[in-house]
Write a protein that holds these residues in place. Structure first.
Motif, PDB file in Angstrom:
ATOM      1  N   ALA A 383     -57.350  50.554 133.677  1.00 23.51           N
ATOM      2  CA  ALA A 383     -56.535  49.781 132.728  1.00 23.51           C
ATOM      3  C   ALA A 383     -57.248  49.672 131.386  1.00 23.51           C
ATOM      4  O   ALA A 383     -56.653  49.847 130.323  1.00 23.51           O
ATOM      5  CB  ALA A 383     -56.245  48.393 133.290  1.00 23.51           C
ATOM      6  N   SER A 384     -58.564  49.408 131.451  1.00 22.92           N
ATOM      7  CA  SER A 384     -59.330  49.244 130.218  1.00 22.92           C
ATOM      8  C   SER A 384     -59.453  50.568 129.470  1.00 22.92           C
ATOM      9  O   SER A 384     -59.287  50.638 128.246  1.00 22.92           O
ATOM     10  CB  SER A 384     -60.710  48.686 130.560  1.00 22.92           C
ATOM     11  OG  SER A 384     -61.552  48.743 129.453  1.00 22.92           O
ATOM     12  N   LYS A 385     -59.729  51.644 130.218  1.00 25.38           N
ATOM     13  CA  LYS A 385     -59.869  52.967 129.599  1.00 25.38           C
ATOM     14  C   LYS A 385     -58.549  53.395 128.959  1.00 25.38           C
ATOM     15  O   LYS A 385     -58.526  53.957 127.863  1.00 25.38           O
ATOM     16  CB  LYS A 385     -60.277  53.989 130.676  1.00 25.38           C
ATOM     17  CG  LYS A 385     -60.877  55.269 130.118  1.00 25.38           C
ATOM     18  CD  LYS A 385     -62.309  55.052 129.690  1.00 25.38           C
ATOM     19  CE  LYS A 385     -62.802  56.118 128.750  1.00 25.38           C
ATOM     20  NZ  LYS A 385     -64.130  55.800 128.227  1.00 25.38           N
ATOM     21  N   PHE A 386     -57.465  53.117 129.655  1.00 24.72           N
ATOM     22  CA  PHE A 386     -56.144  53.447 129.115  1.00 24.72           C
ATOM     23  C   PHE A 386     -55.931  52.708 127.793  1.00 24.72           C
ATOM     24  O   PHE A 386     -55.495  53.296 126.803  1.00 24.72           O
ATOM     25  CB  PHE A 386     -55.065  53.048 130.124  1.00 24.72           C
ATOM     26  CG  PHE A 386     -53.688  53.526 129.764  1.00 24.72           C
ATOM     27  CD1 PHE A 386     -53.221  54.735 130.224  1.00 24.72           C
ATOM     28  CD2 PHE A 386     -52.859  52.759 128.958  1.00 24.72           C
ATOM     29  CE1 PHE A 386     -51.950  55.182 129.895  1.00 24.72           C
ATOM     30  CE2 PHE A 386     -51.589  53.192 128.613  1.00 24.72           C
ATOM     31  CZ  PHE A 386     -51.135  54.411 129.084  1.00 24.72           C
ATOM     32  N   GLY A 387     -56.270  51.417 127.791  1.00 21.96           N
ATOM     33  CA  GLY A 387     -56.124  50.623 126.569  1.00 21.96           C
ATOM     34  C   GLY A 387     -57.007  51.145 125.455  1.00 21.96           C
ATOM     35  O   GLY A 387     -56.608  51.190 124.293  1.00 21.96           O
TER      36      GLY A 387
END
Lengths: 426, 426
Positions: A383-387
């Motif tokens: 989720a963080s990497k996507f963001g």
């Protein structure tokens, strides 16, 4: 873009709440109305000026230390249109500016729409014409129809405005997009009489209307205040909330936040408390040999920590004091909390003091533990990497995967349920 | 902002390399010069137009499928200034535009500086004056002084330009910021003679000069080509590289990338290969009872996979084909690879087939494993979260922590060294 907040008037009385104080100083979810509006405007990139008059020292105290320009209204008996006239000097060189009633609560969504409209007026050819805009809403968006200011339009322009006019079309929200032409109208009006209300200017200018149906409110009664607080609390629910958070944790955490927000407690302290509770729950999971009902107690504490994990962010957003560090601190501590809780469960499952596990059983335990820990950490990491890469929330794109109960609130709830179950099966 | 690339000329001959092809089609690190410049310009937000003439079908083939406007130069014997004149129709309504030599290689850093300058000219009052700019560099930034076009300035303007002028100050980079005024100068010049070179226009316009010392190159010899490729390869090294990556892995991976980039291999395939190698190394770590030297072999394969882990990104950046998905895929597979390798080490340390570990020893092993896995995953998670929240690289802010060898390249290298050590101590 400049915004002028009118906070000079006595305002209508709000039972008990404003006996001594001007209405913009009423606290909604722990933050004075004026400060809330100011902080949202700042966040949206406005330069804010405030007209103060009645009890101006209280008004100034509310925005102490903030970057704001004060304008003094030296005669508040001349109507609130006079407040705008007092600000002529600082606004006459602006192509377009925004005027807001200081005793109305505006949501960020509402003010964002106002800003975008004002910016498009500024950049478009319309900026050269002196037409101004009154922001209105439909009647069902107003908290209290009876007390609201109504607007009747003709050909898209304000034909009449007032509390008790017949055949009205819209509700006045107390937000206006103006051009310096308004000062001509003001001067003409004040040349005829001593006291002029802003609504007379709105009618005189034949402002066009623009409808924004995002949340705003004029607080007249304690009931209004309650409704407004509930609306603001509702807006705190996040897109990335899992199903447990949505239907259970938020219901509790919002109540806690509503109660806590009037105290001066830092969101980071709440984050720390939630983390400490996680560690305590891990301790209970590992202590089944010594402490009766330790699985159940551990599960309950883990679930409580999960509820409190929502409070820090809610308080920060309620008080308009979100920080990058706060979000970072919360996320990173959550990862460590996951490690402690899952490790303690591995320990609980592997170290029975009545018998030793076989190497085969141990291998299964460790494999399950690795799968759980990897899954938990990858849910957050992806989720963080996507963001980071796409500058967007993965929750908008997860499709079918959203039905997998893998978010933190859901994982902790599963642990909670299983811990209760384990307690009464061992 | 529009950019015009001049790719109509025959150009000077590059030994063997351009016997049949126009110079913009020469491949540098696997990508034709014209395509490389085009892709960088697109990324920087330019609308690109290309003037083709000599072997225009080859030029058009290079940019097949790309969003580009072609201008035809119907008489390439009239000098390269004629190419600019051919583009008058599509440029005359632009306040400011950029003109680039199609056979020069420009780095992204260089073109970013050109764009920023052009944008500031466009927004400033200077845009209303017809002064234009020749981008220059110092003599030590040019690959081949002898062949370079020199510029002599007087009062900050071009006084003379040419290969063999005396008393020159700067080197011409082949990048220019122009206004439509250039078409007046062009028409005047072509009214006097049939063939006009662009350098004559630069002198005639008395362009001001602006120095940008980022990498660019004019390729005249095979030597130049090699130097340019080395410069481009050097620029691939990333800020977030750990010490092992910087001094060991990159030295190898850049060679692999340089060799691979002329083949049509997708970076995501390389990412997958690196991941599969990690799993194979994990398999070897677990097979000490059956396979001789399995620790050493596993360590070596892990280190090889770590080197190859750099190649995917290098190839993507070399070919100007980085994608969000590629970065995401690489990062997520790295996390899984970490889990497999660390888990296999836990297994190797815990399951001896000669004796059983005590529960106490097992507890130590598992604790160390949890610490290693948590640390590895948190290094990546915190970096990603930081990037998501602050839109910045954590590596710029890590201070004293940068000395802790905790980045992936460093962790894998430690595993590699310890595996070799373990092999010859068991």
């Amino acid at each position: 873009m400049k915004a002028l907040i009118l906070a000079a008037g006595r305002g209508r009385r709000l039972q008990n709440l404003t006996a001594e104080k001007p209405k913009p100083s009423i606290k909604v979810c722990g933050v004075p109305i004026l400060l809330r509006n100011f902080l949202i405007l700042k966040k949206l990139g406005f330069d804010v000026a405030v007209v103060a008059g009645y009890k101006s020292e209280i008004i100034k105290e509310l925005l102490k230390g903030e970057e704001v320009e004060f304008v003094h209204n030296d005669n508040i008996d001349r109507g609130n249109a006079y407040s705008v006239l007092c600000a002529e000097k600082i606004l006459k060189n602006e192509n377009v500016f925004v005027v807001l009633m200081g005793d109305h609560i505006f949501s960020e969504e509402f003010l964002t729409a106002v800003r975008d409209l004002a910016l498009s007026e500024k950049s478009s050819a319309a900026a050269h014409s002196p037409r101004m805009t009154a922001i209105v809403c439909d009647s069902d968006a107003a908290l209290d129809i009876e007390e609201a200011t109504k607007i009747r339009t003709e050909d898209g322009s304000v034909a009449d405005i007032g509390k008790n006019i017949p055949d009205w079309t819209y509700i006045d929200t107390g937000a206006f997009i103006c051009t310096p032409h308004v000062f001509n109208i003001l001067e003409r009006a004040f040349s005829k009489k001593e006291k002029v209300e802003w609504s007379e200017i709105v009618r005189e200018a034949r402002m066009k209307t623009h409808k924004i149906n995002a949340f705003w409110a004029d607080i007249d009664t304690v009931e209004d205040l309650k409704n407004a607080e509930n609306e603001i609390l509702k807006s705190l629910v996040k897109l990335e909330d899992g199903i447990i958070s949505k239907y259970l944790n938020r219901k509790i955490s919002l109540r806690i936040s509503k109660w806590l927000c009037s105290y001066d407690i830092s969101p980071n302290v709440i984050t720390s408390i939630s983390f400490i509770l996680s560690i305590i729950s891990a301790f209970f999971f590992m202590s089944h040999a010594f402490i009766p009902y330790s699985y159940a107690i551990g599960g309950i504490i883990a679930q409580i920590s999960s509820v409190i994990d929502g409070v820090d962010g809610e308080i920060a957003r309620l008080k308009m004091r979100t920080t990058g560090f706060g979000g970072f601190y919360d996320s990173v501590l959550d990862r460590y909390a996951d490690v402690f809780i899952l490790s303690s469960i591995l320990f609980a499952a592997s170290y029975h003091f009545t018998h030793h596990l076989s190497h085969h059983e141990m291998l299964i335990n460790i494999s399950l533990f690795i799968a759980a820990l990897t899954g938990a950490s990858l849910v957050s990491y992806t989720a963080s990497k996507f963001g980071e890469i796409y500058r967007d929330k993965i929750e908008k794109h997860e499709g079918i995967f959203r039905f997998i109960p893998a978010k933190r609130d859901e994982r902790i709830f599963i642990i909670f349920v299983c811990a209760i179950f384990a307690e009464f099966n061992t």
